[in-house]
Design an enzyme around this catalytic site. Structure first.
Site, mmCIF file in Angstrom:
data_model
loop_
_atom_site.group_PDB
_atom_site.id
_atom_site.type_symbol
_atom_site.label_atom_id
_atom_site.label_comp_id
_atom_site.label_asym_id
_atom_site.label_seq_id
_atom_site.Cartn_x
_atom_site.Cartn_y
_atom_site.Cartn_z
ATOM 1 N N HIS A 38 3.520 -72.051 51.681
ATOM 2 C CA HIS A 38 4.255 -72.987 52.544
ATOM 3 C C HIS A 38 3.912 -72.793 54.013
ATOM 4 C CE1 HIS A 38 6.658 -74.429 49.195
ATOM 5 N NE2 HIS A 38 7.073 -75.383 50.003
ATOM 6 N N LYS A 103 15.536 -72.243 42.728
ATOM 7 C CA LYS A 103 16.861 -71.770 42.336
ATOM 8 C C LYS A 103 17.548 -71.239 43.583
ATOM 9 C CE LYS A 103 15.540 -67.017 41.379
ATOM 10 N NZ LYS A 103 16.243 -65.933 42.056
#
Lengths: 183, 280
Positions: A38, A103
């Site tokens: 990222h 999550k």
């Protein structure tokens, strides 16, 4: 556990149809990325360059899989904790990404971007990597091979099980679910 | 005096790294099954079914239960009458980790330095805790620790006057803040007493206890039961989706401490609570 069928590309129409708490099965092409990937993706956007894949209407799976055993497509591949991607996710959403699978909790900035641009946050089952790998039919590294498990992979998935945790209106199952069972 | 060799230690550790990561303990599985029976949320019952199914798939296919095969934590109880042959015990343990993570197709998740962050590509070094014990046996426990839950852990230095209420509040606050992040249903390890690092060590050690088994000290056994009930009343539930089963166990370990302090550490483990042991 089957639920609503989702097929990529993950369009705005599909995004807007989903509600927090729904179970879904995701099929099609999705991309993987976690912390280190990222950072590079957002650095690429900052330089005004093209990403290794076209982000429009894509779903990003926050995962760092195990190595594949001989004869397997991929090793166990369950979700990693999403908040570490929070500093980068709004940029990816602004660039056109419409879905995230991970999550755990998200920041206000991420939820604001999801509402503004139209995106959904799905949770996969944390700790169920062996099971999740069964839904992954193809896997290839498309960028940042040097990052090993953190490289960006293009996955072809069939009926990947997930739950809509935060929808494009900002409804959040983590909040409503907990409130319903608090004593 | 008994002799134990480099190869014996390395080979034992190699096997344990693979076993711990692919086969969940019977106690954890029983805890998950009990949670499945008592869970009130239909969604969370479906999730617990999937978690149990995942544990079975991993064992059958000999693949990791979770892709985060952890940083390898090793506890060694070394008998004082045992002579080690072949160099360094630490090197032998790390060789076992290297071989286990490579041959077992486990994920290599360790970086060389906390700031430079270059992957060591073989999951070494392990975090090793040595303890010298009487006798001529060697007991080794391998406990791979995932960081989704490790990141949700914390330590506080309380005043003696803060008492047990401070411990309760800290544990509940820590679990509540962690929410869905550490992959509930979790196991909560609590270490109270000693010094700062001793409390953290005790919290980690508490995670090794069998699920469903309370402290041998009746006072702490009651405290564990009370905290488990309170943790489960938070409503976080499996995966944080809202439900009755946020934790499978709260385990407390203690040690004498200083007149001026009460260190308290909370170490959280996910439902993939892995540890396996061997006696050489």
């Amino acid at each position: 556990m089957h639920g609503v069928q989702i097929t990529t590309p993950f369009t705005q129409e599909a995004v807007r149809s989903l509600k927090a708490g729904q179970m879904v099965s995701i099929s099609g092409v999705i991309y993987t990325g976690r912390d280190a990937a990222h950072k590079r993706l957002v650095d690429t956007l900052d330089r005004g360059e093209a990403l290794p894949f076209e982000p429009k209407e894509t779903i990003m799976y926050y995962v760092g899989p195990c190595p594949a055993k001989p004869g397997k497509v991929i090793g166990p591949a369950g979700p990693t904790t999403s908040y570490r991607m929070d500093p980068y996710a709004p940029r990816m959403i602004a660039a056109g990404q419409t879905g995230m699978i991970g999550k755990g909790l998200r920041s206000k900035e991420v939820v604001d971007a999801m509402k503004q641009y139209g995106a959904v946050y799905f949770a996969a089952i944390g700790g169920a990597g062996a099971l999740m790998a069964q839904s992954i039919k193809q896997a290839k590294v498309i960028a940042y091979d040097d990052l090993g498990t953190e490289a960006v992979r293009e996955l072809v998935v069939e009926n990947l099980p997930a739950i809509v945790v935060i929808d494009a209106e900002g409804n959040n199952l983590y909040e409503t679910g907990k409130a319903a069972y608090k004593r | 005096m008994r002799t134990i060799t480099f190869e014996q230690v390395a080979s034992a550790v190699e096997g344990m790294c693979i076993k711990a990561n692919t086969k969940i303990g019977a106690d954890v599985l029983a805890g998950l099954q009990k949670a499945r029976e008592t869970e009130e949320s239909p969604l969370c019952r479906a999730i617990l079914d999937r978690i149990i199914e995942n544990d079975k798939i991993a064992a059958e296919e000999a693949i990791p239960i979770c892709q985060d095969t952890g940083m390898t934590v090793v506890f060694v109880d070394w008998g004082q009458e045992v002579y080690f042959e072949g160099g360094s015990i630490t090197d032998a343990i790390n060789e076992g980790v290297r071989q286990g993570y490579t041959k077992g197709y486990l994920r290599k998740s360790v970086v060389n330095d906390p700031l430079e962050r270059v992957n060591t590509k073989d999951n070494t070094p392990a975090v090793i805790h040595y303890n010298l014990v009487p006798g001529d046996k060697v007991h080794i426990t391998v406990a791979p620790k995932g960081f989704g839950s490790e990141n949700m852990s914390a330590l506080r230095m309380f005043k003696p006057a803060d008492g047990v209420e401070a411990v309760k509040e800290f544990v509940l606050q820590q679990v509540e803040t962690a929410g869905s992040n550490p992959c509930p249903p979790i196991i909560v390890g609590v270490g109270i007493g000693g010094t700062m690092e001793k409390a953290a060590f005790l919290a980690k050690k508490a995670l090794l206890r069998e699920v469903g088994k309370n402290s041998s000290n009746p006072y702490y056994a009651d405290l564990e039961k009370e905290l488990l009930e309170k943790v489960n009343n938070l409503g976080i539930g499996p995966q944080g989706f809202g439900g009755r089963n946020t934790a499978l166990a709260v385990n407390i370990e203690t040690y004498p401490t200083h007149i001026a302090g009460m260190p308290c550490a909370v170490n959280i483990n996910c439902h993939v609570a892995r540890h396996t042991e061997i006696e050489l």
